[in-house]
Design a protein around this motif. Structure first.
Motif, PDB file in Angstrom:
ATOM      1  N   GLN A 186       0.869  -1.181   0.000  1.00 31.46           N
ATOM      2  CA  GLN A 186       0.000   0.000   0.000  1.00 31.46           C
ATOM      3  C   GLN A 186       0.901   1.225   0.000  1.00 31.46           C
ATOM      4  OE1 GLN A 186      -3.040   0.175   3.040  1.00 31.46           O
ATOM      5  NE2 GLN A 186      -2.983   2.401   3.066  1.00 31.46           N
ATOM      6  N   LEU A 187       0.563   2.196  -0.836  1.00 28.33           N
ATOM      7  CA  LEU A 187       1.338   3.432  -0.867  1.00 28.33           C
ATOM      8  C   LEU A 187       0.471   4.589  -1.339  1.00 28.33           C
ATOM      9  CD1 LEU A 187       2.113   3.974  -4.123  1.00 28.33           C
ATOM     10  CD2 LEU A 187       3.711   2.152  -3.635  1.00 28.33           C
ATOM     11  N   ARG A 188       0.928   5.768  -0.993  1.00 24.95           N
ATOM     12  CA  ARG A 188       0.307   7.018  -1.425  1.00 24.95           C
ATOM     13  C   ARG A 188       1.346   7.726  -2.283  1.00 24.95           C
ATOM     14  NH1 ARG A 188      -4.344   9.269   0.433  1.00 24.95           N
ATOM     15  NH2 ARG A 188      -4.511   7.777   2.114  1.00 24.95           N
ATOM     16  N   LEU A 189       1.008   7.973  -3.545  1.00 23.88           N
ATOM     17  CA  LEU A 189       1.933   8.526  -4.514  1.00 23.88           C
ATOM     18  C   LEU A 189       1.504   9.938  -4.888  1.00 23.88           C
ATOM     19  CD1 LEU A 189       4.315   7.946  -6.483  1.00 23.88           C
ATOM     20  CD2 LEU A 189       2.609   7.119  -8.104  1.00 23.88           C
ATOM     21  N   GLY A 190       2.353  10.910  -4.572  1.00 23.15           N
ATOM     22  CA  GLY A 190       2.097  12.289  -4.970  1.00 23.15           C
ATOM     23  C   GLY A 190       2.652  12.519  -6.362  1.00 23.15           C
ATOM     24  N   LEU A 191       1.875  13.156  -7.224  1.00 23.51           N
ATOM     25  CA  LEU A 191       2.280  13.405  -8.601  1.00 23.51           C
ATOM     26  C   LEU A 191       2.397  14.900  -8.860  1.00 23.51           C
ATOM     27  CD1 LEU A 191      -0.125  10.881 -10.364  1.00 23.51           C
ATOM     28  CD2 LEU A 191       2.257  10.524  -9.718  1.00 23.51           C
ATOM     29  N   ALA A 192       3.189  15.258  -9.858  1.00 25.96           N
ATOM     30  CA  ALA A 192       3.343  16.650 -10.266  1.00 25.96           C
ATOM     31  C   ALA A 192       3.203  16.723 -11.777  1.00 25.96           C
ATOM     32  CB  ALA A 192       4.704  17.184  -9.836  1.00 25.96           C
ATOM     33  N   GLN A 193       2.463  17.716 -12.252  1.00 26.90           N
ATOM     34  CA  GLN A 193       2.232  17.889 -13.681  1.00 26.90           C
ATOM     35  C   GLN A 193       3.498  18.397 -14.359  1.00 26.90           C
ATOM     36  OE1 GLN A 193      -1.325  20.060 -14.708  1.00 26.90           O
ATOM     37  NE2 GLN A 193      -0.474  20.697 -16.658  1.00 26.90           N
ATOM     38  N   THR A 194       3.779  17.862 -15.563  1.00 24.23           N
ATOM     39  CA  THR A 194       4.927  18.325 -16.345  1.00 24.23           C
ATOM     40  C   THR A 194       4.446  19.190 -17.500  1.00 24.23           C
ATOM     41  OG1 THR A 194       4.971  16.482 -17.906  1.00 24.23           O
ATOM     42  CG2 THR A 194       6.161  16.175 -15.816  1.00 24.23           C
ATOM     43  N   SER A 195       5.399  19.725 -18.247  1.00 25.98           N
ATOM     44  CA  SER A 195       5.084  20.586 -19.381  1.00 25.98           C
ATOM     45  C   SER A 195       4.757  19.795 -20.642  1.00 25.98           C
ATOM     46  CB  SER A 195       6.265  21.526 -19.651  1.00 25.98           C
ATOM     47  OG  SER A 195       7.425  20.770 -19.924  1.00 25.98           O
ATOM     48  N   CYS A 196       4.916  18.484 -20.630  1.00 24.68           N
ATOM     49  CA  CYS A 196       4.682  17.656 -21.816  1.00 24.68           C
ATOM     50  C   CYS A 196       3.246  17.151 -21.869  1.00 24.68           C
ATOM     51  CB  CYS A 196       5.625  16.452 -21.823  1.00 24.68           C
ATOM     52  SG  CYS A 196       7.342  16.884 -22.006  1.00 24.68           S
ATOM     53  N   ARG A 197       2.693  17.205 -23.064  1.00 23.16           N
ATOM     54  CA  ARG A 197       1.369  16.623 -23.274  1.00 23.16           C
ATOM     55  C   ARG A 197       1.506  15.103 -23.302  1.00 23.16           C
ATOM     56  NH1 ARG A 197      -2.557  19.984 -23.722  1.00 23.16           N
ATOM     57  NH2 ARG A 197      -3.996  18.560 -24.727  1.00 23.16           N
ATOM     58  N   LYS A 198       0.437  14.441 -22.906  1.00 28.56           N
ATOM     59  CA  LYS A 198       0.447  12.982 -22.799  1.00 28.56           C
ATOM     60  C   LYS A 198       0.725  12.315 -24.149  1.00 28.56           C
ATOM     61  CE  LYS A 198      -3.543  10.893 -22.001  1.00 28.56           C
ATOM     62  NZ  LYS A 198      -4.715  10.365 -21.296  1.00 28.56           N
ATOM     63  N   LEU A 235      -3.781   6.779  -4.111  1.00 25.44           N
ATOM     64  CA  LEU A 235      -3.665   5.703  -3.135  1.00 25.44           C
ATOM     65  C   LEU A 235      -3.721   4.403  -3.923  1.00 25.44           C
ATOM     66  CD1 LEU A 235      -3.714   4.579  -0.223  1.00 25.44           C
ATOM     67  CD2 LEU A 235      -6.197   4.541  -0.444  1.00 25.44           C
ATOM     68  N   ALA A 236      -2.791   3.506  -3.653  1.00 21.98           N
ATOM     69  CA  ALA A 236      -2.760   2.221  -4.343  1.00 21.98           C
ATOM     70  C   ALA A 236      -2.580   1.107  -3.327  1.00 21.98           C
ATOM     71  CB  ALA A 236      -1.626   2.187  -5.354  1.00 21.98           C
ATOM     72  N   CYS A 237      -3.383   0.066  -3.467  1.00 18.18           N
ATOM     73  CA  CYS A 237      -3.277  -1.137  -2.640  1.00 18.18           C
ATOM     74  C   CYS A 237      -3.206  -2.328  -3.585  1.00 18.18           C
ATOM     75  CB  CYS A 237      -4.487  -1.274  -1.727  1.00 18.18           C
ATOM     76  SG  CYS A 237      -4.698   0.122  -0.619  1.00 18.18           S
ATOM     77  N   TYR A 238      -2.184  -3.149  -3.439  1.00 21.69           N
ATOM     78  CA  TYR A 238      -1.970  -4.309  -4.302  1.00 21.69           C
ATOM     79  C   TYR A 238      -1.689  -5.527  -3.444  1.00 21.69           C
ATOM     80  CZ  TYR A 238      -1.512  -1.813  -8.747  1.00 21.69           C
ATOM     81  OH  TYR A 238      -1.756  -1.083  -9.877  1.00 21.69           O
ATOM     82  N   LYS A 239      -2.168  -6.672  -3.921  1.00 21.51           N
ATOM     83  CA  LYS A 239      -1.839  -7.952  -3.304  1.00 21.51           C
ATOM     84  C   LYS A 239      -1.221  -8.826  -4.381  1.00 21.51           C
ATOM     85  CE  LYS A 239      -1.896 -11.050   0.011  1.00 21.51           C
ATOM     86  NZ  LYS A 239      -2.827 -11.253   1.070  1.00 21.51           N
ATOM     87  N   GLU A 265     -10.054   2.765   2.932  1.00 24.36           N
ATOM     88  CA  GLU A 265      -9.595   1.822   3.951  1.00 24.36           C
ATOM     89  C   GLU A 265     -10.281   0.475   3.791  1.00 24.36           C
ATOM     90  OE1 GLU A 265     -10.314   3.858   7.632  1.00 24.36           O
ATOM     91  OE2 GLU A 265      -8.668   5.271   7.306  1.00 24.36           O
ATOM     92  N   ALA A 266     -11.587   0.481   3.535  1.00 24.34           N
ATOM     93  CA  ALA A 266     -12.335  -0.767   3.351  1.00 24.34           C
ATOM     94  C   ALA A 266     -11.859  -1.506   2.100  1.00 24.34           C
ATOM     95  CB  ALA A 266     -13.831  -0.478   3.266  1.00 24.34           C
ATOM     96  N   GLU A 267     -11.652  -0.776   1.013  1.00 25.65           N
ATOM     97  CA  GLU A 267     -11.180  -1.401  -0.230  1.00 25.65           C
ATOM     98  C   GLU A 267      -9.782  -2.005  -0.039  1.00 25.65           C
ATOM     99  OE1 GLU A 267     -12.671  -1.982  -3.051  1.00 25.65           O
ATOM    100  OE2 GLU A 267     -14.476  -0.772  -2.820  1.00 25.65           O
ATOM    101  N   CYS A 268      -8.906  -1.287   0.662  1.00 26.24           N
ATOM    102  CA  CYS A 268      -7.551  -1.800   0.889  1.00 26.24           C
ATOM    103  C   CYS A 268      -7.562  -3.030   1.790  1.00 26.24           C
ATOM    104  CB  CYS A 268      -6.651  -0.706   1.459  1.00 26.24           C
ATOM    105  SG  CYS A 268      -6.145   0.494   0.199  1.00 26.24           S
ATOM    106  N   ARG A 269      -8.449  -3.051   2.785  1.00 27.28           N
ATOM    107  CA  ARG A 269      -8.566  -4.256   3.630  1.00 27.28           C
ATOM    108  C   ARG A 269      -9.009  -5.446   2.786  1.00 27.28           C
ATOM    109  NH1 ARG A 269     -10.636  -0.683   7.402  1.00 27.28           N
ATOM    110  NH2 ARG A 269     -12.761  -1.169   6.822  1.00 27.28           N
ATOM    111  N   ALA A 270      -9.953  -5.220   1.870  1.00 32.37           N
ATOM    112  CA  ALA A 270     -10.423  -6.300   1.003  1.00 32.37           C
ATOM    113  C   ALA A 270      -9.294  -6.798   0.093  1.00 32.37           C
ATOM    114  CB  ALA A 270     -11.612  -5.827   0.170  1.00 32.37           C
ATOM    115  N   VAL A 271      -8.485  -5.885  -0.419  1.00 33.42           N
ATOM    116  CA  VAL A 271      -7.350  -6.278  -1.267  1.00 33.42           C
ATOM    117  C   VAL A 271      -6.360  -7.096  -0.453  1.00 33.42           C
ATOM    118  CG1 VAL A 271      -5.324  -5.383  -2.501  1.00 33.42           C
ATOM    119  CG2 VAL A 271      -7.569  -4.369  -2.904  1.00 33.42           C
TER     120      VAL A 271
END
Length: 164
Positions: free
Chosen positions: A67-79, A98-102, A134-140
């Motif tokens: 489980q982790l919380r990832l902060g992102l920042a916008q760049t000057s490049c278009r996708k 927020l990402a939860c993986y099993k 929190e509920a979704e992450c517990r289920a994962v």
């Protein structure tokens, strides 16, 4: 306009230091979250990892939970455009994911279950959303432990067209 080395070098070193301290599964989750975020139709610019927070990695007999919380920042490049020198644009969008993986216990870990939620930081701090996350992450985290409600007896009896 080019940024002086004194401004972008600390950011580049901080991102490299964060990546160096991550386990292979954590790096895989970060890559997957970035791919998921950039795949959304309302995202038009590329985003980079800004910070990694709330990192949890637990192993049990059924696999590894990350489980982790990832902060992102916008760049000057278009996708969809060329991605040569994508610099972070200050005072722009800085979503948090927020990402939860099993993962299973195999030599090449497979994803058993996952959950993502990306949005503005204040959005993810709302009580209702935080409780759902929190509920979704517990289920994962419970995925693969054998007590999953996904395999109830008779659950697929009607999907095969069995006689009544």
């Amino acid at each position: 306009m080019r940024l002086p080395v004194s401004l972008w070098l600390p950011l580049a070193l901080a991102v490299a230091a964060v990546a160096a301290g991550q386990s292979p599964l954590q790096r895989r989750v970060v890559r997957d979250v970035l791919e998921y975020f950039h795949g959304r139709s309302n995202v038009h610019f590329l985003f980079r990892e800004r910070e990694l927070d709330g990192l949890v990695e637990r192993e049990d007999p059924s696999g590894t939970f990350v489980q982790l919380r990832l902060g992102l920042a916008q760049t000057s490049c278009r996708k969809r455009g060329p991605q040569r020198q994508c610099r972070v644009v200050e005072n722009r969008r800085k979503p948090t994911c927020l990402a939860c993986y099993k993962f299973d216990t195999g030599d090449v870990p497979k994803v058993l279950d996952k959950y993502h939620n990306c949005g503005p930081a204040h959005h993810l701090a709302a009580k209702e959303i935080r409780q759902r996350d929190e509920a979704e992450c517990r289920a994962v985290e419970e995925a693969g432990k054998g007590g999953d409600a996904l395999y109830l007896p008779g659950m697929f009896a009607f999907s095969r067209g069995l006689p009544a």
